[in-house]
Write a protein that holds these residues in place. Sequence first.
Motif, PDB file in Angstrom:
ATOM      1  N   SER A  99     -47.668  26.103  74.428  1.00  0.00           N
ATOM      2  CA  SER A  99     -47.843  27.063  75.523  1.00  0.00           C
ATOM      3  C   SER A  99     -49.310  27.403  75.754  1.00  0.00           C
ATOM      4  O   SER A  99     -49.740  27.599  76.892  1.00  0.00           O
ATOM      5  CB  SER A  99     -47.050  28.345  75.221  1.00  0.00           C
ATOM      6  N   THR A 100     -50.108  27.471  74.680  1.00  0.00           N
ATOM      7  CA  THR A 100     -51.521  27.819  74.832  1.00  0.00           C
ATOM      8  C   THR A 100     -52.361  26.612  75.253  1.00  0.00           C
ATOM      9  O   THR A 100     -53.264  26.742  76.072  1.00  0.00           O
ATOM     10  CB  THR A 100     -52.074  28.403  73.524  1.00  0.00           C
ATOM     11  N   ARG A 101     -52.057  25.438  74.703  1.00  0.00           N
ATOM     12  CA  ARG A 101     -52.903  24.260  74.959  1.00  0.00           C
ATOM     13  C   ARG A 101     -52.514  23.489  76.211  1.00  0.00           C
ATOM     14  O   ARG A 101     -53.393  22.990  76.925  1.00  0.00           O
ATOM     15  CB  ARG A 101     -52.857  23.325  73.749  1.00  0.00           C
ATOM     16  N   VAL A 102     -51.217  23.370  76.458  1.00  0.00           N
ATOM     17  CA  VAL A 102     -50.762  22.588  77.614  1.00  0.00           C
ATOM     18  C   VAL A 102     -50.506  23.490  78.826  1.00  0.00           C
ATOM     19  O   VAL A 102     -50.969  23.202  79.929  1.00  0.00           O
ATOM     20  CB  VAL A 102     -49.495  21.780  77.267  1.00  0.00           C
ATOM     21  N   ALA A 127     -48.005  33.627  75.037  1.00  0.00           N
ATOM     22  CA  ALA A 127     -47.355  32.509  74.353  1.00  0.00           C
ATOM     23  C   ALA A 127     -46.376  33.008  73.297  1.00  0.00           C
ATOM     24  O   ALA A 127     -45.272  32.466  73.136  1.00  0.00           O
ATOM     25  CB  ALA A 127     -48.395  31.595  73.710  1.00  0.00           C
ATOM     26  N   SER A 128     -46.775  34.057  72.567  1.00  0.00           N
ATOM     27  CA  SER A 128     -45.886  34.627  71.557  1.00  0.00           C
ATOM     28  C   SER A 128     -44.638  35.215  72.200  1.00  0.00           C
ATOM     29  O   SER A 128     -43.514  35.054  71.692  1.00  0.00           O
ATOM     30  CB  SER A 128     -46.619  35.712  70.760  1.00  0.00           C
ATOM     31  N   ASN A 129     -44.794  35.869  73.347  1.00  0.00           N
ATOM     32  CA  ASN A 129     -43.645  36.423  74.056  1.00  0.00           C
ATOM     33  C   ASN A 129     -42.750  35.326  74.626  1.00  0.00           C
ATOM     34  O   ASN A 129     -41.518  35.447  74.622  1.00  0.00           O
ATOM     35  CB  ASN A 129     -44.105  37.358  75.172  1.00  0.00           C
ATOM     36  N   THR A 130     -43.358  34.251  75.134  1.00  0.00           N
ATOM     37  CA  THR A 130     -42.576  33.112  75.622  1.00  0.00           C
ATOM     38  C   THR A 130     -41.697  32.562  74.514  1.00  0.00           C
ATOM     39  O   THR A 130     -40.504  32.303  74.705  1.00  0.00           O
ATOM     40  CB  THR A 130     -43.508  31.996  76.143  1.00  0.00           C
ATOM     41  N   PHE A 131     -42.298  32.425  73.335  1.00  0.00           N
ATOM     42  CA  PHE A 131     -41.544  31.904  72.196  1.00  0.00           C
ATOM     43  C   PHE A 131     -40.452  32.875  71.765  1.00  0.00           C
ATOM     44  O   PHE A 131     -39.317  32.478  71.498  1.00  0.00           O
ATOM     45  CB  PHE A 131     -42.478  31.626  71.012  1.00  0.00           C
ATOM     46  N   LEU A 141     -48.546  16.431  80.958  1.00  0.00           N
ATOM     47  CA  LEU A 141     -49.771  15.931  80.301  1.00  0.00           C
ATOM     48  C   LEU A 141     -50.655  15.211  81.311  1.00  0.00           C
ATOM     49  O   LEU A 141     -50.726  13.977  81.360  1.00  0.00           O
ATOM     50  CB  LEU A 141     -49.407  15.012  79.127  1.00  0.00           C
ATOM     51  N   LYS A 142     -51.313  15.987  82.134  1.00  0.00           N
ATOM     52  CA  LYS A 142     -52.264  15.465  83.127  1.00  0.00           C
ATOM     53  C   LYS A 142     -53.573  16.230  83.008  1.00  0.00           C
ATOM     54  O   LYS A 142     -53.564  17.468  83.059  1.00  0.00           O
ATOM     55  CB  LYS A 142     -51.699  15.620  84.553  1.00  0.00           C
ATOM     56  N   PRO A 143     -54.694  15.530  82.840  1.00  0.00           N
ATOM     57  CA  PRO A 143     -54.853  14.072  82.714  1.00  0.00           C
ATOM     58  C   PRO A 143     -54.297  13.547  81.393  1.00  0.00           C
ATOM     59  O   PRO A 143     -54.015  14.319  80.490  1.00  0.00           O
ATOM     60  CB  PRO A 143     -56.374  13.879  82.794  1.00  0.00           C
ATOM     61  N   SER A 144     -54.155  12.248  81.295  1.00  0.00           N
ATOM     62  CA  SER A 144     -53.609  11.626  80.093  1.00  0.00           C
ATOM     63  C   SER A 144     -54.448  11.992  78.875  1.00  0.00           C
ATOM     64  O   SER A 144     -55.681  11.963  78.913  1.00  0.00           O
ATOM     65  CB  SER A 144     -53.587  10.100  80.275  1.00  0.00           C
ATOM     66  N   GLY A 145     -53.755  12.369  77.811  1.00  0.00           N
ATOM     67  CA  GLY A 145     -54.457  12.737  76.577  1.00  0.00           C
ATOM     68  C   GLY A 145     -54.799  14.199  76.476  1.00  0.00           C
ATOM     69  O   GLY A 145     -55.400  14.643  75.492  1.00  0.00           O
ATOM     70  N   CYS A 146     -54.453  14.992  77.493  1.00  0.00           N
ATOM     71  CA  CYS A 146     -54.747  16.425  77.428  1.00  0.00           C
ATOM     72  C   CYS A 146     -53.778  17.110  76.466  1.00  0.00           C
ATOM     73  O   CYS A 146     -52.846  16.500  75.963  1.00  0.00           O
ATOM     74  CB  CYS A 146     -54.661  17.061  78.820  1.00  0.00           C
ATOM     75  N   GLU A 168     -59.889  20.019  72.613  1.00  0.00           N
ATOM     76  CA  GLU A 168     -61.093  19.687  73.368  1.00  0.00           C
ATOM     77  C   GLU A 168     -60.827  19.223  74.792  1.00  0.00           C
ATOM     78  O   GLU A 168     -61.757  19.040  75.575  1.00  0.00           O
ATOM     79  CB  GLU A 168     -61.883  18.587  72.624  1.00  0.00           C
ATOM     80  N   LEU A 169     -59.564  19.003  75.163  1.00  0.00           N
ATOM     81  CA  LEU A 169     -59.247  18.518  76.507  1.00  0.00           C
ATOM     82  C   LEU A 169     -58.114  19.341  77.093  1.00  0.00           C
ATOM     83  O   LEU A 169     -56.969  19.256  76.655  1.00  0.00           O
ATOM     84  CB  LEU A 169     -58.858  17.031  76.467  1.00  0.00           C
ATOM     85  N   GLN A 170     -58.436  20.171  78.083  1.00  0.00           N
ATOM     86  CA  GLN A 170     -57.451  21.040  78.710  1.00  0.00           C
ATOM     87  C   GLN A 170     -56.664  20.273  79.773  1.00  0.00           C
ATOM     88  O   GLN A 170     -57.159  19.327  80.385  1.00  0.00           O
ATOM     89  CB  GLN A 170     -58.147  22.232  79.373  1.00  0.00           C
ATOM     90  N   CYS A 171     -55.420  20.706  80.007  1.00  0.00           N
ATOM     91  CA  CYS A 171     -54.575  20.084  81.021  1.00  0.00           C
ATOM     92  C   CYS A 171     -54.829  20.729  82.390  1.00  0.00           C
ATOM     93  O   CYS A 171     -55.289  21.869  82.486  1.00  0.00           O
ATOM     94  CB  CYS A 171     -53.096  20.240  80.661  1.00  0.00           C
ATOM     95  N   ASP A 172     -54.515  19.982  83.424  1.00  0.00           N
ATOM     96  CA  ASP A 172     -54.623  20.510  84.780  1.00  0.00           C
ATOM     97  C   ASP A 172     -53.565  21.597  85.013  1.00  0.00           C
ATOM     98  O   ASP A 172     -52.541  21.622  84.326  1.00  0.00           O
ATOM     99  CB  ASP A 172     -54.418  19.385  85.802  1.00  0.00           C
ATOM    100  N   PRO A 173     -53.793  22.496  85.976  1.00  0.00           N
ATOM    101  CA  PRO A 173     -52.758  23.494  86.315  1.00  0.00           C
ATOM    102  C   PRO A 173     -51.468  22.810  86.755  1.00  0.00           C
ATOM    103  O   PRO A 173     -51.492  21.712  87.319  1.00  0.00           O
ATOM    104  CB  PRO A 173     -53.398  24.271  87.471  1.00  0.00           C
TER     105      PRO A 173
END
Length: 584
Positions: free
Chosen positions: A55-58, A66-70, A121-126, A130-135
């Motif tokens: 939830s925090t990274r992707v 994130a804790s509340n989502t979980f 997972l966009k862009p690939s590898g996000c 060190e690599l954030q995902c797109d909205p």
Amino acid sequence: MDMEMWTKDGSVDRFGKPARRDISGGWRSGLLLLANQGLSTLAFVGVEVNLVLFSTRVLKQANAEASNTFSRWMGTVNLFSLVGAFLSDAYLGRYRSCAIFQSILTLGLVMLSLTTSYLLLKPSGCGKEELQCDPHSEFELAMFYLSIYLVAFGNGAGEPSIATFGTDQFDEEHEHEKASKNFFYSYFYVATNIGSLFSETILAYLQNLGHWALGFWVSAGSALFALVVFLGGSFRYRHFRRCGNPVARFFQVIFAAWKKLSVEIPAEDGLYEIQGADGANNGGRRIHHTSDFKFLDHAAIITSKDKINPTNQNNQHPRQHNPWQLCTVTQVEEVKCVFRLLPIWICTITFSGTFVQMVSLFIEQGASMKTTIYKFHIPPASMTVFDILISSTFIIFYKKLIAPFYTKLTKTIPKGPSDLRKMGYGLIFAMAGMLTAGFVEIHRKKYALEESEELSSLFILWQIPQYVLLGIGEAFVYVSQLDFFGSQVPDVMRSLGIGLSLSSISLGSYFCSLVLTVAMKITTKEGDLGWIPANLNDGFMERYFFLMTVLTGMELVLYIWFARRYKSISLERREDVGMENEMS
């Protein structure tokens, strides 16, 4: 005919015929169900263990969000256990329930894997630090939530059925099988922990490195394999016939008692009960009358409107009556059993909340500590392995080492502490675990790195004591809770009893979410960052842990008060049922 060849507890084979002991049930079926539980848990925990980090990274949620989502998701998982238990007892039966809900679990995991791989997972590898995902679009988020709630429904609704179905494989009227039945819940929890162990080490490590899709596909494969294992034992399983809708039976008593509140309660032998073969169907047994909750006894009073002859109420073939106007003593006692269990159930909610912290705030705390030893990175979610190892070890050695030591120490009867007493001990260990987590958080912030905004130089292994303490508490509470709730409900409501036990985790999750939401709202009123901000070094998470310690302590006091006044269910012996059936 050799009577030892057949089971005596009313179980039947898949064709509805009396079950033969040599070709059905026993540990051959039990081991299949334990393997199924281990594989299903591996699949489910593969999602559960890193959902906060996902939830925090992707999804790029804040720590508290994130804790509340979980917490909300985990609460829903266990709330579904009541739904599944009801459907199992009333309509589907345990075998069909297990097959249907495990199919839904597999479908949800496949959808989650596809959604993650192709939408999130966009862009690939996000999804790495060190690599954030797109909205993400509303459709992508909708597919994600649909997937994880299908997983929640499949796992939550199926677990009471698989636990109860496992104990159905052992004849409690047979001395050897009865001993095995008493052990099954312990082994069931160990199987759950073994499945969790793989997910909380290997899968957690892969997902922490950013291999989210791979981790979810492994979970989906495990769920499919679990379903195949379960179906593979279809010809060996023992079954019990469904005994009707337990919820309808419950409200029939309430309604009938309310309608007759003005009628004077007669002597105990004047209350309505059906004797003989019609009184205990499908393996169910009558329950002896008790004197508490006397207002419910009004439901069993026979009046002229009920068209029952009071002097002939115990005949073998009673005339039909309106169940919303007249209920049997056994049916009334079923409702009393539920009322007696409710205070015990409520008094485990805060404990369940502390347990949820292990897979939410404990992980966030660990992620803000030093997690590398030489070049090896320890995933914060993998720290729950200490909880798994200590709780499993505790359960495995309890009968051989811990119970005898307790008996020698306290000079009590050889059986050791009761289920109620063990749950009380578990609450004490939960308090100690949350208190320890608070002190670790204070210590972690003392070693906060000046050159880093979020990290501390305190090594993550400082979390071990809090996981160990909660692991011991978990072993005390959850195994005892399964055993207690499974044994203190009537035969017709056993899945519902297990579902009630598991649903305490649901309310615990919602309770945690509520406490955290209120705490954050209060502590951010004047523009402050609050107890649990994005950067934990700027917050006061230890205060939340101390608050949970106090709440658990208050719950413990209430629990002791109710536990001392609890009255156990009093069922007639099955051999008495058998004798009456022979006479009829």
